[in-house]
Scaffold this motif. Structure first.
Motif: not given
Length: 84
Positions: A1-5, A7-9, A14-20, A48-58
């Motif tokens: 996975m590249t940095n661009k990938d 960042d997009r992820y 972030g967009v999805y969490v905010k919308q929900r 998108a300054e922080r990516s939630p880890l598995g437990y946070t997603l749970y």
């Protein structure tokens, strides 16, 4: 996975969490309280300054009903449409 990938992820999550969160009618503080995160942490995820880890997603799924499966399906759809 590249940095661009990466960042997009992170941006798509972030967009999805905010919308929900908005669909649930919750402020960042209220959402954070439900999922045991600070308001600042929720903001960082949404920007998108922080990516939630598995437990946070749970915790997001368990305490808000946001489907993690749907999250990743939406990310995949968005990624596929960007590649076209």
């Amino acid at each position: 996975m590249t940095n661009k990938d990466k960042d997009r992820y992170e941006k798509l999550i972030g967009v999805y969490v905010k919308q929900r969160r908005n669909k649930l009618g919750l402020t960042q503080a209220e959402f954070g309280e439900k999922v045991d995160l600070s308001e600042k942490a929720v903001g960082r995820i949404e920007r998108a300054e922080r990516s939630p880890l598995g437990y946070t997603l749970y915790k997001i799924h368990k305490n808000t009903g946001i489907s993690i499966d749907q999250l990743f399906q939406d990310i995949q759809k968005s990624s596929d449409s960007e590649e076209d």
